[in-house]
Write a protein that holds these residues in place. Structure first.
Motif, short mmCIF file in Angstrom:
data_model
loop_
_atom_site.label_atom_id
_atom_site.label_comp_id
_atom_site.label_asym_id
_atom_site.label_seq_id
_atom_site.Cartn_x
_atom_site.Cartn_y
_atom_site.Cartn_z
N THR A 156 0.81 -1.22 0.00
CA THR A 156 0.00 0.00 0.00
C THR A 156 0.85 1.27 0.00
N ILE A 157 1.97 1.24 0.70
CA ILE A 157 2.84 2.41 0.71
C ILE A 157 3.39 2.69 -0.69
N THR A 168 0.51 3.85 -2.98
CA THR A 168 0.15 5.24 -2.68
C THR A 168 1.10 6.20 -3.40
N TYR A 169 2.37 5.89 -3.35
CA TYR A 169 3.37 6.73 -4.02
C TYR A 169 3.16 6.74 -5.53
N TRP A 215 0.10 8.72 -6.47
CA TRP A 215 0.35 10.16 -6.27
C TRP A 215 1.07 10.71 -7.50
N GLY A 250 -3.58 5.14 0.97
CA GLY A 250 -3.06 5.76 2.18
C GLY A 250 -3.84 5.30 3.39
N TYR A 251 -5.15 5.16 3.23
CA TYR A 251 -6.01 4.65 4.30
C TYR A 251 -5.68 3.20 4.60
N THR A 274 -2.88 1.86 4.46
CA THR A 274 -1.66 1.87 5.25
C THR A 274 -1.98 2.06 6.73
#
Length: 207
Positions: free
Chosen positions: A49-50, A53-54, A57, A69-70, A72
Motif C-alpha cells: 500500500t505504501i 500510494t506513491y 500520487w 493511504g487509508y 496503510t
C-alpha cells in the motif's frame, strides 16, 4: 492485448516499473496471507500500500491514492487487532457483522464517498467519469478494510465487488500490472470467502 497492457510502460522509468512490480508481488502475498488468517497479511500489505500510494500520487489519481493511504493506516490497526487475544481464542476469531456493524459500514461507505469527492473538488481537479468509479470503489474498499481488521467475513464480499470494479478501471488508465493484480485479487477473494465461510460454519458464533 499485450500492446494494450505494455504500451504505457514504454515511457515509464525503470524505477517506476520496478516499484509497481514490488507492489504487485507484495499485494498478492498479502491477500494470500489474509485468506489463511495469517497476521503477515499486514506487514506485507503495508509494503504494497505504501508503494501503491506513491505510484498513484505520481499518476495524479487522488481517490486511489487516498484509499491506499487509508489502507496503510488500517493495516496498522488491523495488525494490532488481529494480534489481540480473547477469552476463548488465542487470536481474533472470524465472525459475521452485527446489525450495528452493518450500519457502521454503510455510514463509513457514505462518508468515504463524500470525503473523496470533496478532496477532488478541494484541489480543483476535474472529476471525470472514471473518477466517479474511483470514488465509489474507494467507499467499498474503505468499508471492506475496516471489516477485515475486525475479521468479519463480509469483508471478502466487498473486496470481490470492489476488485471487479477497479480491474477494468486500471486497465483503462494504462496501469496494466495493477489491473492484472486486481483480477488475481478477485479470484483470491472468492476463494478466501469460501475458506472463511467453511471455518465460520465449523465454529458458529454464540447467540
Amino acid at each position: 492485448m499485450i500492446d494494450f497492457f505494455f504500451e504505457p510502460y514504454k515511457t515509464a522509468s525503470t524505477f517506476q516499473i520496478f516499484m509497481e512490480f514490488l507492489a504487485f508481488v507484495f499485494g498478492i502475498v498479502s491477500v494470500w496471507f489474509a485468506k489463511k488468517e495469517n497476521i503477515w497479511v499486514y506487514p506485507t500489505g503495508l509494503i504494497a500500500t505504501i508503494i501503491t500510494t506513491y505510484l498513484l500520487w505520481i499518476a495524479g489519481y487522488l481517490g486511489d491514492m487516498l484509499i491506499n493511504g487509508y489502507f496503510t493506516v488500517m493495516s496498522i490497526y488491523g495488525w494490532i487487532n488481529w494480534a489481540k487475544k480473547t477469552d476463548t481464542n488465542d487470536n481474533l476469531p472470524i465472525t459475521r457483522t452485527t446489525h450495528n456493524e452493518k450500519l457502521t459500514g454503510i455510514l463509513l461507505f457514505l462518508i468515504t464517498i463524500f470525503v473523496v469527492f470533496a478532496i477532488y473538488k478541494g484541489v480543483g481537479q476535474e472529476i471525470k467519469n472514471d473518477n466517479y468509479i474511483d470514488i465509489i470503489s474507494s467507499g467499498i474498499f474503505f468499508t471492506g478494510m475496516w471489516y477485515m481488521a475486525r475479521k468479519k467475513i463480509e469483508n471478502w464480499t466487498l473486496w470481490i465487488i470492489g476488485d471487479i470494479i477497479v480491474t477494468p478501471l486500471y486497465a483503462y488508465r494504462g496501469l496494466g500490472m495493477l489491473s492484472l493484480q486486481y483480477l488475481i485479487f478477485t479470484i483470491m477473494a472468492v476463494s478466501a470467502y469460501l475458506e472463511w465461510k467453511k471455518i465460520l460454519n465449523n465454529n458458529p458464533q454464540p447467540l
